[in-house]
Design a protein around this motif. Structure first.
Motif, mmCIF file in Angstrom:
data_model
loop_
_atom_site.group_PDB
_atom_site.id
_atom_site.type_symbol
_atom_site.label_atom_id
_atom_site.label_comp_id
_atom_site.label_asym_id
_atom_site.label_seq_id
_atom_site.Cartn_x
_atom_site.Cartn_y
_atom_site.Cartn_z
ATOM 1 N N ASP A 1 0.677 -1.348 -0.262
ATOM 2 C CA ASP A 1 0.430 -0.028 0.302
ATOM 3 C C ASP A 1 0.469 1.348 -0.135
ATOM 4 N N LYS B 1 -1.163 5.380 0.560
ATOM 5 C CA LYS B 1 -1.578 5.644 -0.503
ATOM 6 C C LYS B 1 -2.726 6.783 0.384
ATOM 7 N N LEU C 1 -2.115 5.764 -8.649
ATOM 8 C CA LEU C 1 -2.893 4.554 -7.805
ATOM 9 C C LEU C 1 -3.615 4.383 -7.699
#
Ligand code: ZN
Length: 153
Positions: free
Chosen positions: A52, A83, A140
């Motif tokens: 992540d 993120k 992302l």
């Protein structure tokens, strides 16, 4: 305030002349191109993820001093962020450069990004400053499509 403005200007010029993390990234997990046709800015943002977390950011392309320094500073700031942290920062940054939030109240959170607070006074420059972030946001999200600040056919 003038001294602060000068300092900000210096940071922007420094990143424009010596962009950090500049160049294509081999084996990137995500790569998204962002374009701002109004100014001619075009960059590809590369992300290397570790679960992540953003492990590495680099960018390639060309444009004005504001867009290039924004991409450069973004690349140094996002390294190691999750993120969610990256998205939160984009949100605050976007609100600062559009004048929706007062930069002075968010200095700690903004860090180096504070140098772009003055962009709020120049609406035409807002798209330059946010372009690399829009591309990063799209990367992302797992998109591979080119991001543009304008509707393009
Ligand atoms: Zn520009």
């Amino acid at each position: 305030m003038d001294e602060l403005r000068e300092l900000y200007q210096e940071v922007i010029m420094d990143h424009n002349r010596n962009p950090r993390n500049f160049g294509e990234m081999e084996h990137a997990d995500h790569a998204v191109e962002g374009r701002n046709p109004l100014c001619g800015d075009h960059y590809t943002i590369y992300l290397k993820m570790n679960g992540d977390r953003i492990e590495k950011v680099s960018f390639n392309g060309a444009g004005c001093a504001i867009s290039k320094s924004s991409a450069s500073i973004m690349s140094t700031i996002l390294k190691g962020k999750t993120k969610a942290e990256a998205e939160k920062l984009f949100d605050v940054f976007h609100k600062i450069v559009t004048g929706e939030l007062d930069a002075a109240a968010h200095m700690e959170e903004l860090g180096k990004l504070a140098v772009f607070a003055g962009v709020a006074e120049f609406p035409v420059r807002v798209k330059c400053a946010t372009l690399p972030w829009h591309a990063m946001h799209s990367a992302l999200a797992g998109s591979e499509n080119t991001v543009s600040t304008e509707e393009e056919n």
